[in-house]
Design a protein around this motif. Structure first.
Motif, PDB file in Angstrom:
ATOM      1  N   ALA A   1       0.190  -1.174  -0.070  1.00 57.04           N
ATOM      2  CA  ALA A   1       0.150   0.425  -0.114  1.00 57.04           C
ATOM      3  C   ALA A   1       0.759   1.326   0.208  1.00 57.04           C
ATOM      4  CB  ALA A   1      -1.078  -0.035   1.333  1.00 57.04           C
ATOM      5  N   THR A   2       2.022   1.534   0.797  1.00 59.34           N
ATOM      6  CA  THR A   2       2.786   2.445   1.012  1.00 59.34           C
ATOM      7  C   THR A   2       3.180   2.517  -0.292  1.00 59.34           C
ATOM      8  OG1 THR A   2       3.633   2.255   2.486  1.00 59.34           O
ATOM      9  CG2 THR A   2       4.838   3.355   1.870  1.00 59.34           C
ATOM     10  N   ALA A   3       3.632   1.281  -1.328  1.00 57.58           N
ATOM     11  CA  ALA A   3       4.545   1.764  -2.349  1.00 57.58           C
ATOM     12  C   ALA A   3       3.622   2.125  -3.426  1.00 57.58           C
ATOM     13  CB  ALA A   3       5.012   0.043  -2.824  1.00 57.58           C
ATOM     14  N   ILE A   4       2.588   1.463  -3.687  1.00 55.94           N
ATOM     15  CA  ILE A   4       1.160   1.743  -4.726  1.00 55.94           C
ATOM     16  C   ILE A   4       1.229   3.765  -4.875  1.00 55.94           C
ATOM     17  CG2 ILE A   4      -0.634   2.249  -5.069  1.00 55.94           C
ATOM     18  CD1 ILE A   4      -0.697  -0.993  -4.676  1.00 55.94           C
ATOM     19  N   ASN A   5       1.068   3.651  -3.011  1.00 53.92           N
ATOM     20  CA  ASN A   5       1.047   5.264  -2.625  1.00 53.92           C
ATOM     21  C   ASN A   5       1.701   6.233  -3.059  1.00 53.92           C
ATOM     22  OD1 ASN A   5      -2.495   5.163  -1.550  1.00 53.92           O
ATOM     23  ND2 ASN A   5      -1.679   4.790   0.161  1.00 53.92           N
ATOM     24  N   ASP A   6       3.246   5.528  -3.182  1.00 53.49           N
ATOM     25  CA  ASP A   6       4.556   6.483  -3.184  1.00 53.49           C
ATOM     26  C   ASP A   6       4.169   6.887  -4.461  1.00 53.49           C
ATOM     27  OD1 ASP A   6       4.966   6.435  -0.425  1.00 53.49           O
ATOM     28  OD2 ASP A   6       6.609   5.274  -0.584  1.00 53.49           O
ATOM     29  N   PHE A   7       4.115   6.095  -5.700  1.00 53.54           N
ATOM     30  CA  PHE A   7       3.786   6.170  -6.823  1.00 53.54           C
ATOM     31  C   PHE A   7       2.925   7.478  -7.666  1.00 53.54           C
ATOM     32  CE2 PHE A   7       2.051   5.583 -10.767  1.00 53.54           C
ATOM     33  CZ  PHE A   7       3.554   5.187 -11.752  1.00 53.54           C
ATOM     34  N   ILE A   8       1.252   6.854  -6.559  1.00 50.34           N
ATOM     35  CA  ILE A   8       0.745   8.461  -6.930  1.00 50.34           C
ATOM     36  C   ILE A   8       0.817   9.497  -6.374  1.00 50.34           C
ATOM     37  CG2 ILE A   8      -1.475   9.337  -6.301  1.00 50.34           C
ATOM     38  CD1 ILE A   8      -2.364   6.169  -6.432  1.00 50.34           C
ATOM     39  N   GLN A   9       1.749   9.702  -4.696  1.00 46.31           N
ATOM     40  CA  GLN A   9       2.353  10.876  -4.133  1.00 46.31           C
ATOM     41  C   GLN A   9       3.364  11.692  -5.790  1.00 46.31           C
ATOM     42  OE1 GLN A   9       3.029   9.160  -0.357  1.00 46.31           O
ATOM     43  NE2 GLN A   9       0.565   8.928  -0.501  1.00 46.31           N
ATOM     44  N   GLY A  10       4.700  10.515  -5.674  1.00 47.55           N
ATOM     45  CA  GLY A  10       5.642  10.874  -6.503  1.00 47.55           C
ATOM     46  C   GLY A  10       5.015  11.759  -7.706  1.00 47.55           C
ATOM     47  N   ILE A  11       4.203  11.468  -8.427  1.00 45.71           N
ATOM     48  CA  ILE A  11       3.837  11.807  -9.823  1.00 45.71           C
ATOM     49  C   ILE A  11       3.187  13.074  -9.061  1.00 45.71           C
ATOM     50  CG2 ILE A  11       1.544  11.668 -12.059  1.00 45.71           C
ATOM     51  CD1 ILE A  11       1.705   8.776 -11.936  1.00 45.71           C
ATOM     52  N   ILE A  12       2.343  13.262  -7.647  1.00 45.58           N
ATOM     53  CA  ILE A  12       2.043  14.957  -8.015  1.00 45.58           C
ATOM     54  C   ILE A  12       2.588  15.422  -7.594  1.00 45.58           C
ATOM     55  CG2 ILE A  12       0.753  16.061  -6.020  1.00 45.58           C
ATOM     56  CD1 ILE A  12      -0.832  13.848  -5.429  1.00 45.58           C
ATOM     57  N   MET A  13       4.247  14.933  -7.132  1.00 48.69           N
ATOM     58  CA  MET A  13       5.104  15.656  -6.966  1.00 48.69           C
ATOM     59  C   MET A  13       5.773  16.726  -7.910  1.00 48.69           C
ATOM     60  SD  MET A  13       6.142  13.469  -3.351  1.00 48.69           S
ATOM     61  CE  MET A  13       8.258  14.277  -3.152  1.00 48.69           C
TER      62      MET A  13
END
Length: 524
Positions: free
Chosen positions: A178-190
Motif C-alpha cells: 500500500a505504501t509503494a502504490i501510494n508513493d507512486f501516486i504521490q510521486g506523480i503529484i510531486m
C-alpha cells in the motif's frame, strides 16, 4: 477554499482506498514488510524517491539553503540525484537485494545480526533506529504548519492529527505494498506540482531571465564575509559559502546510503531488469523534485521585502517561512496543488519511516528477546500496534515543539539523519563487498557516530567551528566511517571464514536468463 478542499478530500480518499485494497498483500511478515519481494521498478523507484524527499526538504531545506547559498543550492539537488539516487542504486541495489534475500533478512538491523552472527549487534542497530527515527518522524509535520495556515486557515494541530490518522490507516491495512502504490501516486503529484510551482513563481517575477537578473543584484550587507556582501554572489556558480554547501551536498546525498527506510527499498525489488529501470527512474525523479526544490529556494531573496524587511540578513519568521511566502501569491488552484504536494511528500516519508521503525522493533528487538515465542500472526499484529504507537508519539513530539517552542526536539531532528547514516553507511556498504569486515568495526562505527551526533546537541559550542553545524558533523561522521571500518577491521579478529564464504556465495551462483537479457555463447 472549495477547490482546495475537494483536492484534499480526493487525495485522502484515494490513499485509504489503496490501503484497504492492498490488505491481500499483507497477510504474512514478508508481504507486510517487503511486499513479498515482488515490487516492480516503477513502484520501487518512486517509493525510494518519495521516502527521500519530504516537507522537510521542500519547506525547510529548500528555504534555508536557498536563502543562504542562492542558486548554488541547486548543487544539493544535483547531488541528491546523482549521488543519493543514481550511485546508491548502482552500488547498493543489486548486492543488497541478493544478500538480504540469501540471509533471509527483512530489516537493516537484522542484516547486521545475520551478516556478523551477532544478536547484540542487531539489537544495538535497532536501538539506534528507534532513538533517531522517531524524532525524524516528528519533523515531517513541521513543514505543514505554515502551508496549511496559509491555504486553509486551519489549526496546525488539526492538520497533524488528520494526516497521522490517515497515514496510519493505509499503512496498517496494506503494509509495504500500500505504501509503494501510494508513493507512486504521490510521486506523480510531486513531479507535476514542483514543475508548476517553479514556473508560476518565476513568472511572478517576470520569468526566468528577469528573476535571475534580479537575484544577481542581491547582496547581504549584514554578512560576516566580504564574499557574501558582493552583488551577484547569490547567482554565482558556488555561492557565498562553498565549504558549508559541500557539507549539505554530502549529508543529503550520501546519507541515503545508510538510512534504514531507504536501503530497505532495495530488499523488495522484483528482478534484475527492475534494478536498471529503477536506477534511471529514481535518478530522474530526484533530478526534478530535489533539483527543482533547491532551485526554487535559490530565488528566495527576491522576496526580501516580505521576509527580511529590517535588512538583518535572516527571515524575520525563520527559514521555514521562505517557501510559504514565495507561494503565498499563487492562484487558489496552484495553492491546492502545493498543499497536495506537501501532503504527498510528508505522508510518503512518514509511512516509510513508521513501517521501518515498527518492523525493526518487532523483528529485531522484541522477537526472540523480549517475547520468546512470536508466531507469524503475532508479529503482524505487533507491527500494526507499533505503527499506531510510533505515529502517536511523533504527533505528540510535533505538538509539544509547536506549542511550547521546544528547541531540543528540533536539534534532535537535525542530527538524526547524520547519526543514522553515519552509524550504518560504511559498515553496511563494506559488508556487501568485503569479506574482511569485522564485527568490532561495526561496533566502533556505531558508537562513534552516535556519540558525535548526540554530543553535537549538548556541547555544540565545544566542537571545532566547522563541525558545530549538525549538517557538517553528520557529513563528517559518514566520511569517517570509510576510514574507521577498514582500519578497525584490519587490526581486529577476522570473521569465521567458512561463514563469510557461504554468505558471499550468493553472488557467484549460476542463474539462467532469457537470451533477450544475454547473448549466450557464439556458434562454433
Amino acid at each position: 477554499m472549495f477547490i482546495k478542499s475537494i483536492l484534499v478530500i480526493i487525495f485522502f480518499g484515494l490513499m485509504i482506498g489503496i490501503g484497504l485494497y492492498c490488505r491481500k498483500h499483507s497477510t504474512d511478515v514478508n508481504g507486510f514488510v517487503l511486499g513479498g519481494r515482488s515490487v516492480g521498478a516503477w513502484l520501487t523507484a518512486f517509493a525510494y524517491g518519495t521516502s527521500y524527499f519530504s516537507a522537510v526538504v521542500f519547506v525547510g531545506y529548500a528555504g534555508q539553503f536557498g536563502w543562504r547559498y542562492g542558486i548554488a543550492a541547486t548543487w544539493a539537488g544535483l547531488g541528491n540525484a546523482f549521488i543519493g539516487s543514481l550511485m546508491a542504486w548502482a552500488v547498493l541495489g543489486r548486492r543488497t537485494r541478493i544478500m538480504s534475500q540469501y540471509l533471509s533478512s527483512a530489516t537493516m538491523p537484522d542484516f547486521f545480526g545475520k551478516r556478523f552472527q551477532s544478536d547484540a549487534l542487531k539489537i544495538a542497530a535497532s536501538v539506534i533506529c528507534f532513538i533517531f527515527l522517531i524524532p525524524y518522524t516528528a519533523s515531517l509535520y513541521n513543514g505543514l504548519s505554515r502551508l496549511f495556515g496559509m491555504a486553509f486557515s486551519v489549526d496546525y494541530s488539526v492538520c497533524v492529527v488528520i494526516m497521522a490518522v490517515l497515514t496510519g490507516i493505509y499503512v496498517v491495512a496494506g503494509g509495504y505494498m500500500a505504501t509503494a502504490i501510494n508513493d507512486f501516486i504521490q510521486g506523480i503529484i510531486m513531479l507535476i506540482g514542483i514543475v508548476a510551482v517553479i514556473f508560476a513563481v518565476l513568472e511572478s517575477k517576470g520569468g526566468f531571465t528577469e528573476a535571475l537578473a534580479g537575484i544577481a543584484k542581491v547582496s547581504d550587507p549584514s554578512a560576516s564575509t566580504a564574499l557574501a556582501k558582493s552583488p551577484g554572489i547569490f547567482a554565482s556558480f558556488f555561492g557565498p559559502d562553498p565549504v558549508n554547501l559541500l557539507g549539505v551536498v554530502i549529508l543529503t546525498s550520501l546519507g541515503t546510503w545508510g538510512l534504514p527506510q531507504m536501503v530497505q527499498k532495495f530488499y523488495a525489488i522484483k528482478n534484475e531488469s527492475d534494478i536498471t529501470k529503477g536506477t534511471v527512474i529514481s535518478t530522474f525523479f530526484a533530478l526534478i523534485v530535489a533539483g527543482g526544490c533547491y532551485f526554487l529556494g535559490g530565488f528566495g531573496r527576491l522576496f526580501t521585502a516580505q521576509l527580511d524587511p529590517n535588512g538583518l540578513g535572516v527571515p524575520v519568521e525563520g527559514y521555514d517561512s521562505v517557501i510559504p511566502v514565495m507561494l503565498s501569491g499563487l492562484p487558489d488552484i496552484l495553492l491546492g496543488v502545493v498543499v497536495i504536494l506537501v501532503l504527498s511528500a510528508s505522508m510518503s516519508t512518514l509511512s516509510s519511516l513508521v513501517l521501518a521503525s515498527s518492523s525493526t522493533l518487532t523483528l529485531d528487538l522484541l522477537k526472540g528477546h523480549v517475547i520468546k515465542e512470536m508466531d507469524e500472526k503475532r508479529q503482524l499484529s505487533t507491527m500494526r500496534v507499533l505503527i499506531v504507537i510510533f505515529i502517536a508519539v511523533s504527533v505528540i513530539l510535533a505538538l509539544i515543539q509547536y506549542r511550547s517552542n521546544v528547541t531540543f526536539i528540533a536539534q534532535l531532528m537535525g542530527v538524526s539523519w547524520g547519526a543514522l547514516a553515519g552509524a550504518f553507511l560504511a559498515p553496511f556498504m563494506f559488508s556487501l563487498y568485503w569479506k574482511g569486515v569485522t564485527k568490532l568495526s561495526c561496533w566502533v562505527n556505531f558508537v562513534f557516530s552516535s556519540v558525535v551526533m548526540t554530543a553535537n546537541i549538548f556541547v555544540r559550542a565545544d566542537f571545532p567551528e566547522l563541525l558545530r553545524s549538525p549538517i557538517n558533523a553528520g557529513a563528517f561522521c559518514m566520511l569517517a566511517g570509510f576510514v574507521i571500518v577498514p582500519i578497525v577491521s584490519l587490526v581486529t579478529p577476522k570473521p569465521e571464514r567458512e561463514f563469510v564464504d557461504d554468505a558471499f556465495s550468493c553472488y557467484t551462483r549460476t542463474v539462467t536468463v532469457r537470451q533477450s537479457r544475454a547473448l549466450g555463447d557464439s556458434e562454433e
